[in-house]
Design a protein around this motif. Structure first.
Motif, PDB file in Angstrom:
ATOM      1  N   THR A   1    -100.753  64.492   3.341  1.00  0.00           N
ATOM      2  CA  THR A   1    -100.776  64.974   1.949  1.00  0.00           C
ATOM      3  C   THR A   1    -100.357  66.431   1.884  1.00  0.00           C
ATOM      4  OG1 THR A   1    -102.468  63.398   1.248  1.00  0.00           O
ATOM      5  CG2 THR A   1    -102.270  65.415  -0.029  1.00  0.00           C
ATOM      6  N   ASP A   2    -100.879  67.255   2.804  1.00  0.00           N
ATOM      7  CA  ASP A   2    -100.542  68.677   2.775  1.00  0.00           C
ATOM      8  C   ASP A   2     -99.047  68.900   2.979  1.00  0.00           C
ATOM      9  OD1 ASP A   2    -103.169  69.372   2.341  1.00  0.00           O
ATOM     10  OD2 ASP A   2    -103.614  69.744   4.461  1.00  0.00           O
ATOM     11  N   SER A   3     -98.462  68.179   3.945  1.00  0.00           N
ATOM     12  CA  SER A   3     -97.037  68.375   4.194  1.00  0.00           C
ATOM     13  C   SER A   3     -96.209  67.829   3.038  1.00  0.00           C
ATOM     14  CB  SER A   3     -96.622  67.720   5.516  1.00  0.00           C
ATOM     15  OG  SER A   3     -96.718  66.303   5.431  1.00  0.00           O
ATOM     16  N   TYR A   4     -96.684  66.751   2.427  1.00  0.00           N
ATOM     17  CA  TYR A   4     -95.929  66.197   1.304  1.00  0.00           C
ATOM     18  C   TYR A   4     -96.002  67.122   0.092  1.00  0.00           C
ATOM     19  CZ  TYR A   4     -93.664  62.804  -1.667  1.00  0.00           C
ATOM     20  OH  TYR A   4     -92.767  62.186  -2.484  1.00  0.00           O
ATOM     21  N   LEU A   5     -97.127  67.764  -0.115  1.00  0.00           N
ATOM     22  CA  LEU A   5     -97.216  68.756  -1.189  1.00  0.00           C
ATOM     23  C   LEU A   5     -96.262  69.917  -0.938  1.00  0.00           C
ATOM     24  CD1 LEU A   5    -101.087  68.742  -1.756  1.00  0.00           C
ATOM     25  CD2 LEU A   5     -99.358  67.959  -3.386  1.00  0.00           C
ATOM     26  N   ASP A   6     -96.084  70.286   0.323  1.00  0.00           N
ATOM     27  CA  ASP A   6     -95.089  71.312   0.649  1.00  0.00           C
ATOM     28  C   ASP A   6     -93.688  70.828   0.270  1.00  0.00           C
ATOM     29  OD1 ASP A   6     -97.067  72.947   1.672  1.00  0.00           O
ATOM     30  OD2 ASP A   6     -96.746  72.318   3.757  1.00  0.00           O
ATOM     31  N   PHE A   7     -93.404  69.555   0.544  1.00  0.00           N
ATOM     32  CA  PHE A   7     -92.109  68.968   0.179  1.00  0.00           C
ATOM     33  C   PHE A   7     -91.898  69.032  -1.342  1.00  0.00           C
ATOM     34  CE2 PHE A   7     -90.113  64.893  -1.232  1.00  0.00           C
ATOM     35  CZ  PHE A   7     -88.808  65.177  -0.851  1.00  0.00           C
ATOM     36  N   ILE A   8     -92.937  68.722  -2.094  1.00  0.00           N
ATOM     37  CA  ILE A   8     -92.842  68.812  -3.558  1.00  0.00           C
ATOM     38  C   ILE A   8     -92.567  70.251  -3.976  1.00  0.00           C
ATOM     39  CG2 ILE A   8     -94.117  68.569  -5.728  1.00  0.00           C
ATOM     40  CD1 ILE A   8     -95.642  66.243  -4.377  1.00  0.00           C
ATOM     41  N   ALA A   9     -93.329  71.181  -3.407  1.00  0.00           N
ATOM     42  CA  ALA A   9     -93.175  72.591  -3.782  1.00  0.00           C
ATOM     43  C   ALA A   9     -91.773  73.114  -3.498  1.00  0.00           C
ATOM     44  CB  ALA A   9     -94.214  73.440  -3.062  1.00  0.00           C
ATOM     45  N   ALA A  10     -91.126  72.543  -2.492  1.00  0.00           N
ATOM     46  CA  ALA A  10     -89.777  72.990  -2.129  1.00  0.00           C
ATOM     47  C   ALA A  10     -88.706  72.406  -3.034  1.00  0.00           C
ATOM     48  CB  ALA A  10     -89.485  72.619  -0.680  1.00  0.00           C
ATOM     49  N   ASN A  11     -89.069  71.412  -3.876  1.00  0.00           N
ATOM     50  CA  ASN A  11     -88.053  70.713  -4.665  1.00  0.00           C
ATOM     51  C   ASN A  11     -88.359  70.660  -6.165  1.00  0.00           C
ATOM     52  OD1 ASN A  11     -86.033  69.200  -2.683  1.00  0.00           O
ATOM     53  ND2 ASN A  11     -88.072  69.122  -1.754  1.00  0.00           N
ATOM     54  N   ASP A  12     -89.406  71.329  -6.598  1.00  0.00           N
ATOM     55  CA  ASP A  12     -89.882  71.095  -7.966  1.00  0.00           C
ATOM     56  C   ASP A  12     -89.254  72.010  -9.017  1.00  0.00           C
ATOM     57  OD1 ASP A  12     -91.140  73.482  -7.342  1.00  0.00           O
ATOM     58  OD2 ASP A  12     -93.172  72.678  -7.386  1.00  0.00           O
ATOM     59  N   ASN A  13     -88.212  72.731  -8.665  1.00  0.00           N
ATOM     60  CA  ASN A  13     -87.631  73.651  -9.644  1.00  0.00           C
ATOM     61  C   ASN A  13     -86.571  73.016 -10.537  1.00  0.00           C
ATOM     62  OD1 ASN A  13     -89.086  76.057  -9.128  1.00  0.00           O
ATOM     63  ND2 ASN A  13     -87.896  76.358  -7.255  1.00  0.00           N
TER      64      ASN A  13
END
Length: 1022
Positions: free
Chosen positions: A470-482
């Motif tokens: 979950t933590d790594s996937y949230l990082d993935f979201i944060a890197a693409n959410d713009n």
């Protein structure tokens, strides 16, 4: 004018009255309308009548008699209002299709009320009902005898008017929900969200309504009236969509829109068993409750029924209202969604052998998407966000069954939900790319690339391991959410907050609040992401319980939310940092508070007593908690770890202002600070010197012991009980007076000025350089040249004229001048001898008491004007000595008019001490709307000063406006209605020369109920 009784709550153009209806309403003496004025019954100028049979697909939907204006000309329609006095909305129904092809203006007694132009519509011509439009002119005061005039001007098409409906003004609903914090962006954004969400409701007279739906309302006679609800779509679509409403529902509860949410969700639930729906709610309904003509059935996004069900249960958690469980339409929808809908989407259960299950719902032929992302690149048949909402709805269904007493069924669905989450964990992880799969196609191929909502909403639903994946996937979201659209973005704050990624949650929430996009979802989410996300509120009203956890960041050291409803309880919640919380039970029964704090804490201190803490996991994060009952009226403090005491300073005071300067004093007032514990007083500074303090809530101070004619700069700082001191307020500079106020002559406008050479100049010599006499430079004064005459209108307002006189240093020879001062034709001064460049500077100080016209002359002393550069250096006037007189020490003229009670001196209208927002006043006038108080000033005063507001003796209902009139001219009017919660307003008005001063308080157009108003500390200055 014909008065007809219209359907209660209808805010749009109403059907025309039949003669029988009109007669019935007239006989019954219908009060406060609605009144319908058919345009053809008005007094018409340049209008003709035009009957149009509006049809849709060959069927008559409305037959209207319009008044038709003249092409290229202005036309008027006039009527006299004969209804009950009050405040109304005027709704004009008209016909047009060209943008600004016709313009309209409404006046009442010749005063403009509203004006607008036609908008672009897309009917074929004026016979097409698509071109029917309405315009709401809000909050118009009317009384019998008022003349209403509608002017239509043709600028590109012929105007056509059907009628004007006059209905009582209701206005948007209100909410007591409020926020306090030292973070202005948060406070302003939350308040904006709350107020905008309330204006999104389908309330009677909402000016946003009536532009779109008339034509499709007419063709659907089964839905004749607006139904309870609020916008859940683009604002040009008068409708609500089930995805939007589900997402907006938490914020809607917070601002008090429970009835609206219930009606809309029940409407969607009732769709599911309609022919051809196969368990699907419609995608959208109009404000009238009918299927919305755009997207009504065309969008079937697989997550939506599950999301709707999940959020309906969340409303049960917020309200405790059993109707959310037992309403027949809702209950049937829950059962069918967990039953035939799941099986119709290929879900099979095998409780005895779970390995044989197929727990993932799959999109069926003809359905739009498997995900809330509406533009997927792949043909997904199953999606992680849909599975996540399915998981959430199964948990909700389990809880519903338990609440209904079906413990066995509850356990079955809870276990199935666990298996769905486990299935996702075991089958939807892309180990090659180290992230979750967002969707699968019919062949079972999984896709884990970025896919907008499909890629992140599953995290919001709680799928995932709640650990390293979950933590790594949230990082993935944060890197693409713009690159998300605004609707998708609105989910991000709550998602990040849910996993205690508070910095990211606040960053997105702050952006939404700052951007203030008009899409309705944003305003509701500005509220709910603060309450559910930042404040971590977890309601459980059916069990009289609420849990909270702080997710604050350093940008917001403390936050307080007040008047949050959980069941029958009205609560106030404050977080200070992430280790201290306070819950106040404003009203309702005892509520059990689970005070949670992130981390492992051995003890949690409750009202000074340490208790052993329990721990549990909240979306994978450890929280420590205690549960404590909070009785009605009680406040409970909970602190994790070792209490450190209050270390947070109050917010800086704002709005510091100075007034009432005398020769040795200045009055200061400011807006109160906020503090996580409470402000205990204020320090007042002159420059850097502490000159005094106030205690408690007092936000006024008189600085004394000052020198005349001197500027001073003041600031204020707030102090709390722990000794924490705020930052400084804004700085304010004020100048004292003397035996009268000093006015630079160059700051005044002359009546006339002439010179035989060059131009008379302010604050410069006639040659354009600094004014300078015998080596002394003057910042102020008048530069001129012989022969010159300068005239000023003093109107008796001054007592002394002072100036230094001489030839400016810019000439060194030849000049010879004489100075003369005249008052009302009488010579007050003349130079005893000609002045030359070598003559010493002369200083004069002349009595000009009562002088109306002051004339300054420079002559050439009889030898011609060569080089005669002359200065009135540092010239100034002194006003009459200033005194202060309390208005309540004077007698008013005649008997004041008042709508209730008696006008009182130095007391409120109820006879209590005058008090505004906690500040008491020994002097002032207490009154009540509507009131008029008149004083004879006879030109004896220069300023009128007062604080204005609703007296603290009333706490609700009051709305007033203040007006000040001088000799029939309005000098001041409150810019907006004042209520018991409005900040005190201070006024300082010029009344020089005013003979008659009139003070008015009006009811702001909504009646005089509770309108207790104060002219607090009212003072006149000479």
């Amino acid at each position: 004018m014909t008065a007809v009784l219209a359907v209660v709550g209808t805010a749009l153009a109403l059907p025309g009255p039949s003669p029988a209806m009109a007669a019935t309403a007239t006989a019954a003496g219908a009060a406060a309308g609605p009144y319908v004025i058919e345009a053809e019954s008005m007094s018409l100028t340049n209008f003709a009548t035009d009957t149009v049979n509006h049809t849709w697909n060959g069927t008559t939907v409305d037959n209207v008699t319009y008044v038709r204006g003249a092409s290229g000309q202005a036309s008027t329609a006039r009527t006299t209002f004969s209804g009950t006095a009050g405040t109304y909305d005027l709704i004009t129904r008209y016909n047009g299709m060209t943008e600004n092809g016709a313009t309209y203006k409404i006046t009442v007694n010749s005063d403009a009320v509203d004006s607008w132009g036609t908008s672009r519509r897309h009917g074929r011509d004026h016979t097409d009902p698509v071109n029917i439009d309405t315009r709401t002119s809000s909050k118009v005061p009317l009384k019998p005898g008022d003349v209403i005039e509608l002017t239509a001007t043709s600028t590109g098409e012929v105007p056509r008017i059907d009628r004007i409906t006059i209905q009582e003004h209701v206005g948007a609903p209100t909410s007591t929900l409020s926020i306090k914090s030292p973070n202005t962006a948060l406070n302003d954004g939350f308040t904006w969200g709350k107020n905008r969400a309330l204006t999104m409701t389908f309330y009677p007279g909402n000016p946003m309504m009536g532009h779109e739906p008339e034509w499709w309302r007419l063709k659907n006679a089964s839905h004749p009236t607006v139904e309870p609800g609020y916008w859940g779509a683009y604002t040009n679509r008068e409708s609500y969509y089930n995805r939007d409403i589900s997402h907006q529902s938490d914020g809607a509860h917070a601002v008090g829109l429970d009835a609206e949410t219930f009606h809309m969700m029940k409407t969607f639930a009732a769709d599911a068993d309609d022919p051809g729906q196969n368990g699907w709610p419609l995608w959208a309904h109009s404000s009238y409750g009918a299927m919305y003509y755009i997207d009504g059935t065309g969008f079937r996004e697989l997550p939506s029924p599950f999301n709707l069900m999940t959020k309906a249960y969340k409303q049960y958690q917020w309200t405790g209202d059993p109707a959310w469980l037992n309403d027949p339409d809702l209950s049937k929808f829950y059962d069918s969604t967990m039953g035939t809908f799941l099986t119709g989407h290929e879900v099979t259960w095998n409780d005895a052998n779970p390995a044989a299950e197929q727990p993932v719902s799959r999109k069926q032929p003809g359905e739009y998407t498997a995900t809330f992302f509406e533009f997927p690149n792949e043909n997904l048949v199953s999606a992680a966000d849909s599975l996540g909402y399915q998981y959430q709805s199964m948990l909700a269904y389990s809880a519903m069954l338990k609440a209904k007493g079906d413990n066995a069924g509850s356990t079955t669905w809870a276990e199935r939900a666990k298996r769905v989450r486990a299935h996702f964990e075991n089958n939807w992880w892309d180990s090659a790319n180290n992230r979750y799969v967002r969707g699968k196609d019919a062949a079972g191929t999984g896709y884990s690339s970025w896919g907008h909502e499909a890629s992140f909403l599953m995290m919001l639903t709680g799928l995932g391991d709640h650990g390293p994946r979950t933590d790594s996937y949230l990082d993935f979201i944060a890197a693409n959410d713009n690159d998300l659209n605004v609707e998708a973005t609105s989910y991000l704050p709550e998602m990040f907050y849910q996993y205690n990624r508070s910095a990211e949650g606040w960053a997105w929430l702050k952006k939404l609040m700052a951007d203030r996009n008009t899409y309705p979802e944003i305003s509701f989410l500005a509220v709910s992401s603060t309450i559910d996300g930042m404040m971590g509120v977890q309601p459980d009203a059916p069990n009289d319980k609420v849990a909270t956890v702080s997710r604050l960041t350093s940008e917001t050291p403390w936050v307080e939310i007040d008047h949050l409803k959980v069941g029958d309880n009205d609560l106030k919640l404050q977080h200070t940092g992430t280790t201290a919380s306070k819950l106040t039970n404003n009203s309702g029964g005892t509520v059990n508070w689970e005070a949670q704090f992130y981390g492992s804490h051995g003890t949690i201190t409750v009202n000074g007593t340490p208790y052993a803490a329990q721990t549990k996991s909240l979306y994978g994060k450890t929280v420590s908690y205690v549960t404590v009952p909070v009785t009605a009226g009680a406040a409970v403090n909970a602190t994790a770890g070792t209490p450190t005491g209050d270390t947070i300073a109050p917010t800086a005071p704002t709005g510091l202002a100075a007034s009432g300067a005398t020769s040795d004093s200045v009055e200061l007032a400011w807006t109160a600070s906020d503090d996580n514990v409470g402000v205990t007083g204020y320090n007042v500074y002159r420059g850097t010197t502490l000159i005094g303090t106030t205690t408690g809530a007092t936000t006024r101070f008189t600085a004394t012991g000052l020198s005349p004619w001197t500027p001073y700069t003041f600031t204020v700082k707030a102090v709390d009980a722990a000794g924490n001191v705020s930052g400084a307020s804004n700085a304010v500079t004020a100048s004292t007076g003397g035996d009268g106020r000093q006015v630079d002559l160059s700051s005044l406008t002359w009546s006339s000025a002439r010179s035989d050479f060059g131009s008379v100049t302010k604050d410069k010599s006639v040659g354009g350089g600094p004014i300078r006499l015998n080596g002394t430079t003057y910042a102020k004064g008048i530069g001129t040249h012989a022969n010159s005459t300068i005239t000023y209108a003093l109107n008796g307002g001054y007592t002394r004229f002072q100036s230094d006189l001489g030839v400016d240093d810019e000439v060194t020879s030849n000049a010879t001048v004489k100075f003369e001062v005249w008052g009302d034709g009488t010579k007050l001064y003349e130079s005893p001898a000609p002045m030359t460049p070598t003559t010493a500077t002369t200083s004069i100080d002349l009595d000009v008491t009562g002088v109306t016209t002051l004339t300054l002359k420079v002559t050439d002393a009889g030898d011609g004007i060569n080089s005669d550069h002359a200065d009135w250096a540092g010239a100034k006037l002194i006003t009459r000595p200033q005194t202060r007189t309390a208005l309540s020490d004077l007698n008013w003229t005649g008997t004041p008019a008042i709508g209730w009670g008696t006008v009182r001196k130095d007391k409120s209208v109820d006879g209590n001490t005058i008090k505004l927002n906690g500040t008491t006043y020994t002097k002032g006038i207490g009154t009540h709307a509507n009131s008029t108080i008149t004083y004879a000033l006879n030109g004896g005063y220069t300023r009128f000063q007062s604080d204005l507001g609703v007296d603290d003796e009333v706490t609700s209902n009051a709305t007033v406006k203040f007006e000040v009139w001088g000799d029939g001219t309005k000098l001041y009017e409150s810019p907006a209605p004042m209520t018991p919660t409005t900040a005190t307003t201070s006024i300082d008005l010029n009344v020089t020369g005013v003979t008659t001063l009139t003070l008015k308080v009006t009811d702001a157009g909504d009646g005089i109920n509770s309108d207790h108003a104060d002219w607090a500390g009212a003072t006149l200055l000479t």
